[in-house]
Motif scaffolding. Structure first.
Motif, PDB file in Angstrom:
ATOM      1  N   GLU A 125     124.934  32.556 -14.823  1.00 52.12           N
ATOM      2  CA  GLU A 125     124.212  33.593 -15.579  1.00 52.12           C
ATOM      3  C   GLU A 125     125.136  34.248 -16.592  1.00 52.12           C
ATOM      4  O   GLU A 125     124.754  34.520 -17.727  1.00 52.12           O
ATOM      5  N   GLU A 128     125.665  32.050 -19.455  1.00 50.73           N
ATOM      6  CA  GLU A 128     124.468  32.025 -20.295  1.00 50.73           C
ATOM      7  C   GLU A 128     124.438  33.267 -21.184  1.00 50.73           C
ATOM      8  O   GLU A 128     124.208  33.190 -22.386  1.00 50.73           O
ATOM      9  N   TYR A 134     122.951  27.026 -21.878  1.00 55.32           N
ATOM     10  CA  TYR A 134     121.548  27.083 -22.287  1.00 55.32           C
ATOM     11  C   TYR A 134     120.683  26.342 -21.287  1.00 55.32           C
ATOM     12  O   TYR A 134     121.126  25.408 -20.624  1.00 55.32           O
ATOM     13  N   GLU A 135     119.459  26.817 -21.165  1.00 51.91           N
ATOM     14  CA  GLU A 135     118.541  26.233 -20.197  1.00 51.91           C
ATOM     15  C   GLU A 135     117.532  25.333 -20.895  1.00 51.91           C
ATOM     16  O   GLU A 135     117.045  25.651 -21.974  1.00 51.91           O
ATOM     17  N   GLY A 138     114.515  24.050 -16.719  1.00 46.54           N
ATOM     18  CA  GLY A 138     115.050  24.249 -15.371  1.00 46.54           C
ATOM     19  C   GLY A 138     116.456  23.732 -15.165  1.00 46.54           C
ATOM     20  O   GLY A 138     117.087  23.998 -14.151  1.00 46.54           O
ATOM     21  N   ASP A 139     116.979  22.963 -16.121  1.00 51.23           N
ATOM     22  CA  ASP A 139     118.382  22.555 -16.072  1.00 51.23           C
ATOM     23  C   ASP A 139     119.183  23.531 -16.931  1.00 51.23           C
ATOM     24  O   ASP A 139     118.680  24.030 -17.943  1.00 51.23           O
ATOM     25  N   VAL A 140     120.414  23.757 -16.516  1.00 48.36           N
ATOM     26  CA  VAL A 140     121.276  24.586 -17.348  1.00 48.36           C
ATOM     27  C   VAL A 140     122.508  23.779 -17.716  1.00 48.36           C
ATOM     28  O   VAL A 140     123.124  23.135 -16.858  1.00 48.36           O
ATOM     29  N   TRP A 182     123.583  23.746 -13.734  1.00 45.66           N
ATOM     30  CA  TRP A 182     122.541  23.872 -12.710  1.00 45.66           C
ATOM     31  C   TRP A 182     121.538  22.736 -12.916  1.00 45.66           C
ATOM     32  O   TRP A 182     121.127  22.473 -14.040  1.00 45.66           O
ATOM     33  N   LYS A 184     117.961  21.042 -11.904  1.00 44.48           N
ATOM     34  CA  LYS A 184     116.647  21.184 -11.292  1.00 44.48           C
ATOM     35  C   LYS A 184     116.417  20.002 -10.364  1.00 44.48           C
ATOM     36  O   LYS A 184     116.687  18.855 -10.732  1.00 44.48           O
ATOM     37  N   SER A 193     116.798  29.971  -7.912  1.00 41.58           N
ATOM     38  CA  SER A 193     117.685  30.502  -8.948  1.00 41.58           C
ATOM     39  C   SER A 193     116.817  31.072 -10.058  1.00 41.58           C
ATOM     40  O   SER A 193     115.608  30.860 -10.073  1.00 41.58           O
ATOM     41  N   TRP A 195     116.468  29.934 -12.733  1.00 37.72           N
ATOM     42  CA  TRP A 195     115.925  28.813 -13.514  1.00 37.72           C
ATOM     43  C   TRP A 195     115.000  27.940 -12.666  1.00 37.72           C
ATOM     44  O   TRP A 195     114.626  26.855 -13.055  1.00 37.72           O
TER      45      TRP A 195
END
Length: 449
Positions: A125, A128, A134-135, A138-140, A182, A184, A193, A195
């Motif tokens: 976070e 970000e 960046y997301e 659902g993936d970061v 992250w 998904k 999370s 996301w």
RNA sequence: GGCGCCAUAGCCAAGUGGUAAGGCACGGGACUGCAACUCCCUUAUCAUCGGUUCGAAUCCGAUUGGCGCCUCCA
């Protein structure tokens, strides 16, 4: 003391961040299977690094992680129809058992990824928020382009990396070098999370766990050369982005372990589990083998080199045993002495201070052994000679212990001393039958004379 | 395509500008009642070619061979 720093590709004088205190972190295994002998190299080498620092009077805080969240673990769980936790715990236990068998000092902390999910989410976070992540659906992802100096550890230029990088057709990444923070997921272990449901990517865990257990900038970060890119490069990128530090002052990387001059890999079918090697060879042999080559060189595992190490260990054992038994026999073993054999210590330190040149350090130990062997052959000893032997004995033992090599040698009691005397007497009287009988009895007690 | 590493005796291996450490194995010898252990002796001009230098295994260039990373990997 000089250490080769992978970050600058130079040997640098080692200056700890805090005087006399060392914070070090070594990348640990992903526990989806038994570890192979390649994993044992950093385990053994960094244990020696730690032991050497301790011997030189440093306080060492040594952390090594256990990666218990990973695709391979999830797959293993699916295949075996058990939980990820079950897989991870089984192989973690096996790993730690092997580490113990190798006579490594216990880790100060073994952080687990599963215990750090909230911290990892917080970290992502923050990335970000700071504009480095960046997301997408659902993936970061971490945005590599927003960090200056990306590629400084691996000495890669971003533009060239792109050529070889595998770009999946439906990649959601802005830049193919961007890595997952992250992921998904629909299957396997997952957490809530901001996301959505998912699990952390690989590269974040180490940064978060280092920050938590040791701090934002530590002294030494170690691992195998194959981790330089992308893993360690990405750790640095995240640390630079958020903490403005390169995470570790000194980056140390050990060379790979080869089998018969080939890469050890599942596809070649030449992997050897550490647990199997430990059944075949004593830990001393494995350690000596691993330390006989400088840590940054590739190390080739062959039956011949293992046998070589085995012979050397036998010589060390027999030499130290003879030495101790002689001193013990003369009731001299427990005597207090002042100081050790300084010239050997200095030579040993010189070798180790030069980027942990264990090969040369072993040579010094061999020299001690030689001197002791020559002196111990005598039939009788003066007080001065006994003192010399005792000094050699303690020096020998100390330096071996820095390499993590120790031998359990039996102590003599009065009864045994008596037996030895009786045997000597029998031999003087040419009563070889009695002499051989006594020798057999002593042999059973583990005493070879 | 990019980045990087390596090549020293039968084997392992150090040395990175001043004339080849150490170990294992082999062979010879000593010690020992025999054996084990131990000790002594013996073994290479450093992949090839060219260059720099008074001098190079060590620096530079080329060649050959081997390997790693760039994708999960210690």
């Amino acid at each position: 003391m000089y250490i080769y720093n992978s970050l600058t590709n130079k040997k640098e004088e080692f200056i700890p961040i805090e005087p006399n205190k060392i914070k070090m972190y070594v990348c640990g295994p992903t526990v989806y299977n038994y570890v192979h002998i390649g994993n044992a190299r950093p385990v053994i080498f960094f244990d020696v690094v730690r032991r050497y620092f301790l011997y030189r009077g440093y306080e060492v805080n040594f952390v090594s992680n256990i990666t218990d969240v990973d695709d391979k673990i999830i797959n293993a769980a699916l295949v075996n129809n058990v939980s990820e936790t079950e897989i991870a715990q089984k192989y973690e236990q096996a790993f730690l058992e092997n580490v113990k068998q190798l006579n490594c000092l216990p880790y100060d902390v073994n952080p687990h990824v599963t215990d750090y999910i909230p911290n990892i989410i917080k970290f992502i976070e923050a990335l970000e928020k700071a504009g480095y992540a960046y997301e997408v659906d659902g993936d970061v992802y971490f945005s590599v382009g927003d960090v200056t100096d990306y590629g400084q550890l691996s000495n890669q230029e971003t533009e060239h990396l792109e050529v070889g990088a595998r770009i999946t057709e439906h990649s959601k990444k802005r830049n193919p070098l961007d890595f997952t923070l992250w992921k998904k997921t629909d299957v396997g272990i997952q957490w809530d999370s901001p996301w959505g449901k998912g699990r952390p990517g690989w590269h974040t865990e180490c940064v978060v766990m280092i920050n938590d257990t040791l701090g934002k900038l530590i002294d030494i970060h170690g691992g195998g050369t194959d981790l330089i890119f992308p893993h360690h490069e990405n750790e640095i990128a995240q640390s630079m982005a958020l903490n403005k530090t390169c995470l570790a002052k000194y980056w140390m990387h050990n060379g790979r372990l080869m089998i018969d001059n080939e890469k050890m890999s599942k596809s070649l079918g030449n992997s050897v589990f550490l647990k199997d090697l430990l059944e075949k060879y004593e830990y001393q042999v494995i350690r000596l083998f691993m330390l006989s080559t400088h840590y940054r060189q590739p190390l080739n595992y062959t039956v011949e080199s293992m046998e070589n190490a085995k012979n050397e260990v036998e010589k060390m054992r027999s030499s130290l045993t003879t030495l101790q038994l002689k001193l013990d026999y003369y009731q001299y073993l427990d005597k207090e002495i002042q100081g050790l054999e300084e010239s050997y210590l200095e030579a040993f330190n010189e070798a180790m201070d030069d980027d942990f040149n264990t090969a040369n350090a072993i040579t010094i130990i061999m020299n001690i052994m030689k001197e002791a062997n020559i002196l111990v052959r005598k039939q009788s000893f003066t007080e001065v000679e006994l003192e010399k032997l005792l000094k050699l004995y303690h020096t020998f033992k100390l330096l071996l212990s820095i390499l993590g090599i120790e031998f359990n040698i039996i102590r003599l009691d009065d009864e045994t001393r008596d037996l030895i005397n009786k045997r000597n007497e029998a031999r003087r009287n040419k009563d070889f039958e009695t002499a051989d009988q006594i020798r057999a009895i002593l042999q059973e007690k583990g005493i070879t004379i």
